[in-house]
Design a protein around this motif. Structure first.
Motif, short mmCIF file in Angstrom:
data_model
loop_
_atom_site.label_atom_id
_atom_site.label_comp_id
_atom_site.label_asym_id
_atom_site.label_seq_id
_atom_site.Cartn_x
_atom_site.Cartn_y
_atom_site.Cartn_z
N GLN A 187 -2.72 0.33 -1.39
CA GLN A 187 -2.94 -0.29 -2.70
C GLN A 187 -2.14 -1.59 -2.82
O GLN A 187 -2.62 -2.56 -3.42
N ALA A 195 -4.12 -4.21 -1.27
CA ALA A 195 -5.25 -4.56 -2.13
C ALA A 195 -4.81 -5.55 -3.22
O ALA A 195 -5.48 -6.55 -3.47
N MET A 234 -12.20 -1.77 1.65
CA MET A 234 -11.15 -2.74 1.32
C MET A 234 -11.64 -3.76 0.28
O MET A 234 -10.90 -4.11 -0.65
N ALA A 257 -11.50 -2.01 -3.06
CA ALA A 257 -10.12 -1.82 -3.54
C ALA A 257 -9.50 -3.15 -3.98
O ALA A 257 -8.77 -3.19 -4.97
N ILE A 258 -9.80 -4.22 -3.28
CA ILE A 258 -9.25 -5.54 -3.64
C ILE A 258 -9.90 -6.01 -4.95
O ILE A 258 -9.22 -6.46 -5.87
#
Ligand code: SAM
Length: 228
Positions: free
Chosen positions: A95, A98, A147, A150-151
């Motif tokens: 996280q 991210a 990814m 999450a970003i």
């Protein structure tokens, strides 16, 4: 606005996920842009070959340097760009990564297939190498999408209610969210059961006492954190 560019031999896999739900809405709102790029269009030979046999012998095929090099030459924009290699032997994505990557203006993911990618790509063309966990997938498309998702959640405006981002699992090191419930208050399990099964929402959540609810949630979060 952050632009994600995903280099793959299966661009449709990327498009089908990125054009739906939160990512799809964020693209329409011009908060993010997700582009898929077909590596086969970045080949100089007439057969659009992206792979070849490994030097030193061994099973399977290795993805060649050239398509990645040519694609990056065309796609990479400037200073605030991060080029990420997806690899099972990379650093585990978190996280915190991210959050950090959400500050770039362009994030480029390189997706491998077969036995992986010629190591010269990692040595010369990438900024970071990430794995999404200690297991091997057949390709880098799912990791790139994981990814990207999450970003994107860390970009202001992408989530409808920003508050939900503040209280989520992993937003602080070790923090795991408390259990959540919705209607009905009592769920009676369906199916051919001899005895009826009824699953109730914890009473405290129906009490209307916000202080107590807050304390209960904090306690539940701690329980989750210590469970592992
Ligand atoms: N031979 C490689 C190894 O042992 O590490 C595995 C290659 S894998 C079959 C093909 C591609 O899937 C990789 O090049 C990478 O892009 C992607 N991949 C597989 N597992 C992954 C993971 N856990 N995290 C990120 N990418 C992964």
């Amino acid at each position: 606005m952050i632009q994600f560019d995903i280099l793959t031999i299966f661009p449709k896999m990327i498009d089908s996920y990125a054009n739906e739900s939160i990512l799809g809405r964020a693209q329409k709102a011009k908060l993010i842009k997700v582009n898929s790029h077909d590596l086969r269009t970045y080949t100089a030979d007439k057969h659009h070959k992206v792979d070849d046999t490994p030097y030193g012998g061994g099973p399977g095929m290795i993805m060649k340097v050239e398509p990645f090099d040519l694609a990056l030459k065309k796609i990479k924009k400037g200073k605030k760009t991060c080029v990420i290699l997806t690899a099972a032997n990379g650093k585990t994505f978190s996280q915190a990564d991210a959050r950090r990557l959400a500050k770039f203006t362009q994030v480029i993911f390189l997706c491998g297939r077969y036995e992986g990618i010629d190591a010269r790509v990692e040595e010369h063309l990438v900024d970071e190498t990430f794995s999404i966990g200690n297991y091997v997938l057949t390709g880098g498309e799912l990791p790139a999408l994981v990814m990207t998702d999450a970003i994107a959640r860390n970009i202001p405006g992408v989530l409808g209610a920003e508050a939900s981002l503040n209280k989520e699992s992993h937003t602080e090191e070790g923090y795991l969210e408390y259990p959540q419930y919705t209607k009905p208050e009592v769920y009676v399990k369906k199916g051919l059961l001899k005895k009826k099964q009824a699953w109730s929402v914890p009473e405290i959540l129906l009490s209307g006492d916000h202080k107590k609810i807050e304390a209960w949630r904090e306690e539940q979060s701690k329980k989750k954190t210590t469970r592992r």
